[in-house]
Motif scaffolding. Structure first.
Motif, PDB file in Angstrom:
ATOM      1  N   GLN A  80      57.216  26.977  43.841  1.00  0.00           N
ATOM      2  CA  GLN A  80      56.569  28.100  44.530  1.00  0.00           C
ATOM      3  C   GLN A  80      56.783  28.074  46.041  1.00  0.00           C
ATOM      4  O   GLN A  80      56.248  28.933  46.746  1.00  0.00           O
ATOM      5  CB  GLN A  80      55.066  28.064  44.236  1.00  0.00           C
ATOM      6  CG  GLN A  80      54.740  28.196  42.752  1.00  0.00           C
ATOM      7  CD  GLN A  80      53.260  28.087  42.474  1.00  0.00           C
ATOM      8  OE1 GLN A  80      52.462  28.891  42.948  1.00  0.00           O
ATOM      9  NE2 GLN A  80      52.870  27.082  41.710  1.00  0.00           N
ATOM     10  N   ASP A  81      57.528  27.090  46.538  1.00  0.00           N
ATOM     11  CA  ASP A  81      57.755  26.963  47.975  1.00  0.00           C
ATOM     12  C   ASP A  81      58.915  27.867  48.385  1.00  0.00           C
ATOM     13  O   ASP A  81      60.079  27.577  48.091  1.00  0.00           O
ATOM     14  CB  ASP A  81      58.052  25.505  48.322  1.00  0.00           C
ATOM     15  CG  ASP A  81      58.162  25.292  49.824  1.00  0.00           C
ATOM     16  OD1 ASP A  81      58.016  26.274  50.587  1.00  0.00           O
ATOM     17  OD2 ASP A  81      58.403  24.137  50.244  1.00  0.00           O
ATOM     18  N   ALA A  82      58.592  28.960  49.073  1.00  0.00           N
ATOM     19  CA  ALA A  82      59.631  29.914  49.466  1.00  0.00           C
ATOM     20  C   ALA A  82      60.608  29.311  50.471  1.00  0.00           C
ATOM     21  O   ALA A  82      61.748  29.787  50.594  1.00  0.00           O
ATOM     22  CB  ALA A  82      58.989  31.165  50.070  1.00  0.00           C
ATOM     23  N   SER A  83      60.216  28.262  51.178  1.00  0.00           N
ATOM     24  CA  SER A  83      61.107  27.657  52.168  1.00  0.00           C
ATOM     25  C   SER A  83      62.080  26.655  51.561  1.00  0.00           C
ATOM     26  O   SER A  83      63.020  26.215  52.229  1.00  0.00           O
ATOM     27  CB  SER A  83      60.280  26.960  53.253  1.00  0.00           C
ATOM     28  OG  SER A  83      59.512  25.903  52.692  1.00  0.00           O
ATOM     29  N   ALA A  84      61.861  26.274  50.290  1.00  0.00           N
ATOM     30  CA  ALA A  84      62.769  25.333  49.635  1.00  0.00           C
ATOM     31  C   ALA A  84      64.067  26.038  49.255  1.00  0.00           C
ATOM     32  O   ALA A  84      64.115  27.263  49.062  1.00  0.00           O
ATOM     33  CB  ALA A  84      62.098  24.740  48.401  1.00  0.00           C
ATOM     34  N   SER A  85      65.125  25.260  49.118  1.00  0.00           N
ATOM     35  CA  SER A  85      66.429  25.841  48.777  1.00  0.00           C
ATOM     36  C   SER A  85      66.424  26.363  47.345  1.00  0.00           C
ATOM     37  O   SER A  85      65.709  25.829  46.491  1.00  0.00           O
ATOM     38  CB  SER A  85      67.523  24.788  48.932  1.00  0.00           C
ATOM     39  OG  SER A  85      67.367  23.773  47.947  1.00  0.00           O
ATOM     40  N   PRO A  86      67.211  27.396  47.049  1.00  0.00           N
ATOM     41  CA  PRO A  86      67.261  27.913  45.677  1.00  0.00           C
ATOM     42  C   PRO A  86      67.687  26.853  44.672  1.00  0.00           C
ATOM     43  O   PRO A  86      67.200  26.834  43.538  1.00  0.00           O
ATOM     44  CB  PRO A  86      68.292  29.043  45.770  1.00  0.00           C
ATOM     45  CG  PRO A  86      68.257  29.464  47.215  1.00  0.00           C
ATOM     46  CD  PRO A  86      67.989  28.221  47.988  1.00  0.00           C
ATOM     47  N   THR A  87      68.585  25.964  45.066  1.00  0.00           N
ATOM     48  CA  THR A  87      69.042  24.915  44.150  1.00  0.00           C
ATOM     49  C   THR A  87      67.890  23.984  43.781  1.00  0.00           C
ATOM     50  O   THR A  87      67.701  23.615  42.608  1.00  0.00           O
ATOM     51  CB  THR A  87      70.175  24.098  44.802  1.00  0.00           C
ATOM     52  OG1 THR A  87      71.236  24.981  45.161  1.00  0.00           O
ATOM     53  CG2 THR A  87      70.688  23.039  43.843  1.00  0.00           C
ATOM     54  N   LEU A  88      67.097  23.608  44.780  1.00  0.00           N
ATOM     55  CA  LEU A  88      65.969  22.713  44.530  1.00  0.00           C
ATOM     56  C   LEU A  88      64.916  23.392  43.663  1.00  0.00           C
ATOM     57  O   LEU A  88      64.376  22.783  42.732  1.00  0.00           O
ATOM     58  CB  LEU A  88      65.361  22.265  45.858  1.00  0.00           C
ATOM     59  CG  LEU A  88      64.231  21.228  45.779  1.00  0.00           C
ATOM     60  CD1 LEU A  88      64.732  19.942  45.135  1.00  0.00           C
ATOM     61  CD2 LEU A  88      63.664  20.934  47.169  1.00  0.00           C
ATOM     62  N   ARG A  89      64.638  24.649  43.948  1.00  0.00           N
ATOM     63  CA  ARG A  89      63.636  25.362  43.156  1.00  0.00           C
ATOM     64  C   ARG A  89      64.111  25.540  41.723  1.00  0.00           C
ATOM     65  O   ARG A  89      63.333  25.448  40.771  1.00  0.00           O
ATOM     66  CB  ARG A  89      63.333  26.712  43.793  1.00  0.00           C
ATOM     67  CG  ARG A  89      62.705  26.605  45.180  1.00  0.00           C
ATOM     68  CD  ARG A  89      62.484  27.956  45.812  1.00  0.00           C
ATOM     69  NE  ARG A  89      61.454  28.715  45.136  1.00  0.00           N
ATOM     70  CZ  ARG A  89      61.102  29.957  45.474  1.00  0.00           C
ATOM     71  NH1 ARG A  89      61.715  30.557  46.490  1.00  0.00           N
ATOM     72  NH2 ARG A  89      60.149  30.582  44.821  1.00  0.00           N
ATOM     73  N   SER A  90      65.412  25.790  41.536  1.00  0.00           N
ATOM     74  CA  SER A  90      65.960  25.934  40.186  1.00  0.00           C
ATOM     75  C   SER A  90      65.862  24.618  39.422  1.00  0.00           C
ATOM     76  O   SER A  90      65.513  24.599  38.230  1.00  0.00           O
ATOM     77  CB  SER A  90      67.422  26.385  40.269  1.00  0.00           C
ATOM     78  OG  SER A  90      68.011  26.433  38.978  1.00  0.00           O
ATOM     79  N   ALA A  91      66.128  23.499  40.110  1.00  0.00           N
ATOM     80  CA  ALA A  91      66.020  22.192  39.454  1.00  0.00           C
ATOM     81  C   ALA A  91      64.577  21.916  39.051  1.00  0.00           C
ATOM     82  O   ALA A  91      64.316  21.372  37.967  1.00  0.00           O
ATOM     83  CB  ALA A  91      66.538  21.107  40.389  1.00  0.00           C
ATOM     84  N   ALA A  92      63.618  22.294  39.895  1.00  0.00           N
ATOM     85  CA  ALA A  92      62.201  22.104  39.558  1.00  0.00           C
ATOM     86  C   ALA A  92      61.828  22.936  38.339  1.00  0.00           C
ATOM     87  O   ALA A  92      61.101  22.470  37.449  1.00  0.00           O
ATOM     88  CB  ALA A  92      61.333  22.473  40.752  1.00  0.00           C
ATOM     89  N   ALA A  93      62.324  24.184  38.281  1.00  0.00           N
ATOM     90  CA  ALA A  93      62.020  25.048  37.143  1.00  0.00           C
ATOM     91  C   ALA A  93      62.584  24.471  35.845  1.00  0.00           C
ATOM     92  O   ALA A  93      61.934  24.507  34.790  1.00  0.00           O
ATOM     93  CB  ALA A  93      62.577  26.448  37.397  1.00  0.00           C
ATOM     94  N   GLN A  94      63.814  23.917  35.905  1.00  0.00           N
ATOM     95  CA  GLN A  94      64.415  23.348  34.699  1.00  0.00           C
ATOM     96  C   GLN A  94      63.613  22.152  34.187  1.00  0.00           C
ATOM     97  O   GLN A  94      63.401  21.995  32.984  1.00  0.00           O
ATOM     98  CB  GLN A  94      65.854  22.927  34.999  1.00  0.00           C
ATOM     99  CG  GLN A  94      66.792  24.092  35.288  1.00  0.00           C
ATOM    100  CD  GLN A  94      68.169  23.628  35.727  1.00  0.00           C
ATOM    101  OE1 GLN A  94      68.548  22.487  35.519  1.00  0.00           O
ATOM    102  NE2 GLN A  94      68.927  24.523  36.354  1.00  0.00           N
ATOM    103  N   ARG A  95      63.176  21.319  35.098  1.00  0.00           N
ATOM    104  CA  ARG A  95      62.411  20.143  34.677  1.00  0.00           C
ATOM    105  C   ARG A  95      61.043  20.539  34.131  1.00  0.00           C
ATOM    106  O   ARG A  95      60.531  19.937  33.173  1.00  0.00           O
ATOM    107  CB  ARG A  95      62.284  19.163  35.846  1.00  0.00           C
ATOM    108  CG  ARG A  95      63.576  18.388  36.077  1.00  0.00           C
ATOM    109  CD  ARG A  95      63.668  17.818  37.471  1.00  0.00           C
ATOM    110  NE  ARG A  95      64.862  17.006  37.637  1.00  0.00           N
ATOM    111  CZ  ARG A  95      66.087  17.504  37.796  1.00  0.00           C
ATOM    112  NH1 ARG A  95      66.270  18.825  37.796  1.00  0.00           N
ATOM    113  NH2 ARG A  95      67.123  16.699  37.941  1.00  0.00           N
ATOM    114  N   LEU A  96      60.427  21.561  34.737  1.00  0.00           N
ATOM    115  CA  LEU A  96      59.160  22.045  34.208  1.00  0.00           C
ATOM    116  C   LEU A  96      59.337  22.614  32.808  1.00  0.00           C
ATOM    117  O   LEU A  96      58.493  22.394  31.921  1.00  0.00           O
ATOM    118  CB  LEU A  96      58.569  23.113  35.146  1.00  0.00           C
ATOM    119  CG  LEU A  96      57.911  22.589  36.418  1.00  0.00           C
ATOM    120  CD1 LEU A  96      57.608  23.742  37.373  1.00  0.00           C
ATOM    121  CD2 LEU A  96      56.617  21.849  36.092  1.00  0.00           C
TER     122      LEU A  96
END
Length: 890
Positions: free
Chosen positions: A569-585
């Protein structure tokens, strides 16, 4: 009285000696206590019983018989004594009677950590050893010069505290210097941290313990958390650690049964059953939200709405009252609410058991066995998940409760219930000795500093080192102080400096239990003495680290899921990092069940707050809005704080500062009406002062000086206003005004209302805060503005027909303007300053006050209460959940 009897036997005093000391001192109570002691000993003799003090006393007498000592020492080559400085006079006398002159005797002592002075021990006992056994040339004191397991940092910190104790009671300056300066014999660290509140402190401690276990392989049994007050500090701390998945071991006699969370609802239900089975609204609410009730806050609100919808006549009744009536059986339970119906029937059944003369344990068993709570706790304990330690603890506590109820001598019926509840409430320790034996060293020990004597752990946390808690200089023997008793008679008892020294030795003992890492924590907030770190923290001589929030540690699966969600949910994080977090969730959310339990249910977005669309944005209709001056100011300052405090009623209990302000207001009101003179004002303060709950005696004394000064300033101010035409004090009003085409009722009371020579009305508002606003802030203060608007709207037409406002004054009674005179700030009248800015929205209203009232009305009508950060956040009682602080919005 029990402590005095033990003290008398420690000193070798008989009942006649105690009575004689009382007569010599002219204190009849002590003389009567001697007679009571004689009767007490006669009863013990008749029952063939001995208490511990009497056992030691009689053993010493027995050693005086010829041949008894020789028989005891026949097969003994030497006598070794541990913790010599913790022996009381009776034990020392027993040992001296046992050991003849020249017989080998070795005693180990650490005078600086002698902590049982309340039992008769004294740190000067080391010097007494030399005097008692001085018949041999080999008697002397040897100093152990290496502090094994203590790092240089710990030795230095402990040495700084030792130096505050004064010179040790040892013969010879060289011996004393060597004792106080041991060589380090280990490695490790010392940390001193302060935290903003107790909840953060507990979370930080839990994080440090888990990190030590997972990152540095420290076994759970090699860690301990030490506190000063077991009953006050251990229950909450142990619960937080258990909730964090940490196996916790607490001796059964550290926490009274009444403090156990699993026991509280059973005792409350038993109390309700013993009183006729009709709970009040608060009791019903607590019962349903407990493990016994099985409801949560959402289901309780839903239940209240259903009860109100089922009976049109109950539309105006509070939901809490309806729920209490349904639980008592005086109101029908809606169809489909089987859980509530079951609790109603259980409560009625327990009430019937008590009414027919049943014992408390019968009613308790009916209440306990009738729900699915026991099965849920058992299942939770056997699964071995993070919550298993807490479930084990709850089951142990309930088992101890039933054992106590079974063994209780309480009579049957309602009287027996009251007897048993009083017995549990007054317990200093639980009656279950098996809970002490259950401490097996497999989990983190949570215990008091006194119990830590003789133990060491690689990692020790000394928690809650607060002023008012540590040192604890409360005198517990209010009628008979056992330390007044000596062989010479009755003395003055222990002095405050001696109490502080004893507490300092206890703190030193606690800190010296660590062999690798020591962490000392305290809360440093804004709530008075209880949030002030102890003076002992500074005495360690270490830099204090201020920790505002716990560092995120991924030491549990829940913490990992939370961090992944934060990154997602961190808009300042990179798209790659947010995508990796979503996959792990997603991977965690799709994981299969283990023993019927999903390992990471919170990874599923369907369980996240705010993911579903809102049911409605429409706020409930309020009818004609009513506003008080303080409400208006609260709404405009921070709508969220207003809602939680005023409408959700989440305001904490009134603190001493708030009560003190009300007292000063009341004194000022009575003085203004001529009821009080300066002398009688002080007498009135004397009458009410003892009822104000100050957290410490020094704070009470300090605030009393402030209160006296505030009253004196008011009297000086009033003397300067004797010419004023006072319309009244605490003058109530209610008047309707129109804003944006909507009626709003202004309701409140003016501290003081004066009439000017021109016939206008001036508002005087007395303030008891420590901080005054600026001149500009006072000119725009909504509270005074409402008083002025009420005058303009004719609220005081009966006293002053046709009068307009002459402005207002804020008089700060706790602040000096000139010597002995309070600080006073003025707010211009609405005629002088109808508007305060060029804001077009404000100019669209007749006055700036109309604009402020319109803003408040709009907030209430829309039902949207946003958080508005500002200086007021420092003292906000609901700041811990504020999105302006955490950045999260729910």
């Amino acid at each position: 009285m029990r402590a005095v009897l033990a003290r008398a036997r420690q000193l070798g005093l008989d009942p006649a000696d105690v009575a004689a000391h009382g007569r010599e001192a002219g204190e009849r109570g002590w003389a009567d206590l001697g007679a009571f002691m004689a009767e007490y000993l006669d009863v013990l003799d008749a029952e063939a019983r001995l208490d511990y003090a009497e056992l030691v006393h009689r053993a010493r007498l027995l050693l005086e018989h010829p041949g008894v000592r020789d028989a005891l020492l026949a097969d003994v080559g030497a006598v070794y004594v541990d913790e010599w400085c913790e022996l009381d006079p009776a034990q020392i006398a027993l040992l001296r009677s046992l050991v003849p002159d020249g017989f080998p005797v070795v005693a180990l002592a650490d005078p600086d950590t002698a902590i049982f002075s309340f039992r008769g021990a004294h740190p000067r006992a080391a010097a007494e050893f030399v005097r008692l056994f001085g018949g041999s040339d080999r008697v002397g004191i040897e100093v152990l010069t290496t502090a094994h397991g203590q790092s240089p940092a710990l030795v230095e910190a402990l040495g700084a505290v030792r130096r505050r104790l004064g010179a040790p009671a040892l013969d010879g300056a060289d011996t004393a210097r060597a004792y106080r300066a041991p060589r380090p014999g280990g490695s490790g660290t010392v940390g001193v941290w302060t935290l903003p509140d107790e909840a953060t402190q507990a979370r930080v401690i839990a994080g440090e313990l888990r990190a030590a276990h997972l990152e540095r392989d420290v076994p759970w049994g090699d860690m301990a958390v030490l506190v000063r007050s077991g009953r006050r500090q251990i229950p909450a701390l142990a619960r937080v650690l258990a909730d964090a998945g940490i196996p916790v071991e607490v001796a059964g006699d550290e926490i009274g049964l009444a403090a156990e969370l699993a026991v509280r609802p059973l005792l409350l239900a038993l109390e309700v059953a013993g009183a006729g089975g009709v709970p009040d609204a608060d009791e019903a609410h607590r019962l349903l939200l407990s493990g016994w009730g099985g409801f949560d806050a959402v289901s309780v609100r839903r239940l209240g709405r259903r009860l109100r919808a089922a009976d049109p006549a109950a539309a105006t009744m509070p939901a809490e009252t309806l729920i209490a009536q349904a639980l008592a059986g005086t109101r029908a339970v809606p169809e489909g609410e089987e859980a509530l119906a079951l609790r109603r029937d259980l409560l009625a059944g327990a009430t019937a058991v008590v009414a027919r003369g049943g014992r408390p344990d019968e009613a308790l068993w009916l209440l306990w066995d009738g729900t699915d709570w026991p099965a849920a706790l058992r299942s939770e304990a056997l699964r071995g998940q993070d919550s298993a330690p807490r479930a084990h603890r709850d089951l142990d506590a309930v088992t101890a409760l039933f054992r106590l109820a079974h063994e209780s001598l309480a009579p049957p019926g309602a009287e027996g219930v009251r007897w048993f509840l009083a017995e549990v409430a007054q317990q200093q320790i639980p009656a279950d000795s098996q809970r002490e034996a259950a401490v097996a060293g497999r989990g983190v020990r949570v215990l008091t500093a006194h119990r830590a004597k003789g133990h060491h752990w690689p990692f020790v946390v000394v928690a809650g080192v607060q002023e008012g808690i540590w040192p604890d200089i409360t005198r517990h023997g209010s009628v008979f102080d056992p330390l007044r008793l000596s062989t010479a008679g009755l003395g003055d008892g222990v002095q405050t400096r001696e109490l502080v020294a004893s507490e300092r030795r206890l703190f030193l003992l606690a800190c010296s239990r660590a062999t690798d890492r020591l962490l000392v924590t305290a809360v440093e907030g804004v709530e008075g003495e209880e949030d002030r770190p102890s003076r002992f923290l500074a005495e360690l001589g270490r830099a204090v680290r201020r920790v505002e929030a716990p560092e995120p540690r991924l030491t549990t699966l829940r913490a990992l899921v939370a961090e992944l969600r934060r990154v997602l949910q961190d808009a300042s994080a990179s798209p790659t990092l947010r995508s990796a977090a979503a996959q792990r969730l997603a991977r965690l959310a799709d994981a299969g069940e283990v023993d019927g339990l999903r390992p990471a249910p919170d990874a599923d977005p369907h369980r996240w707050w705010g993911m579903r669309p809102p049911t409605s944005w429409a706020a409930p209709a309020r009818g004609t809005l009513q506003l008080s001056p303080s409400q208006l100011q609260s709404i405009l300052q921070c709508p969220r704080q207003y809602f939680l405090q005023r409408e959700a009623r989440a305001d904490p209990p009134r603190r001493s500062a708030t009560i003190l302000g009300s007292v000063i207001h009341a004194v000022a009101e009575r003085a203004a009406t001529g009821e009080l003179s300066p002398d009688s004002a002080a007498d009135l303060l004397d009458e009410v002062w003892a009822d104000i709950p100050f957290p410490a005696a020094w704070l009470s004394a300090s605030e009393r000086v402030e209160a006296d000064a505030a009253v004196a300033r008011f009297l000086a101010w009033q003397a300067g206003h004797e010419h004023a035409d006072v319309v009244g004090v605490e003058v109530p009003f209610a008047v309707e005004v129109q804003v944006d085409g909507h009626p709003v009722t202004l309701r409140g009371a003016v501290d003081r209302l004066e009439r000017t020579p021109q016939g206008h009305l001036r508002v005087i508002d007395f303030k008891t805060g420590r901080h005054a606003p600026t001149t500009a802030e006072a000119a725009a203060m909504p509270q005074i503005g409402v008083y002025q608007l009420a005058i303009e709207a004719g609220a005081f037409a009966d006293a002053a027909p046709g009068a307009s406002s002459a402005g207002g004054s804020l008089v700060y009674l706790r602040m000096d303007s000139t010597e002995g005179y309070p600080k006073e700030l003025r707010q211009p009248s609405l005629t002088e300053a109808p508007h305060l800015s060029d804001d077009p929205e404000e100019l669209a209203h007749p006055t700036w006050v109309h604009h402020r009232v319109a803003q408040a009305r709009r907030i209430l009508a829309e039902g949207s209460f946003e958080a508005r950060p500002g200086d007021h956040c420092t003292y906000c009682p609901v700041r811990s959940s504020c999105p302006a602080r955490s950045g999260q919005v729910v």
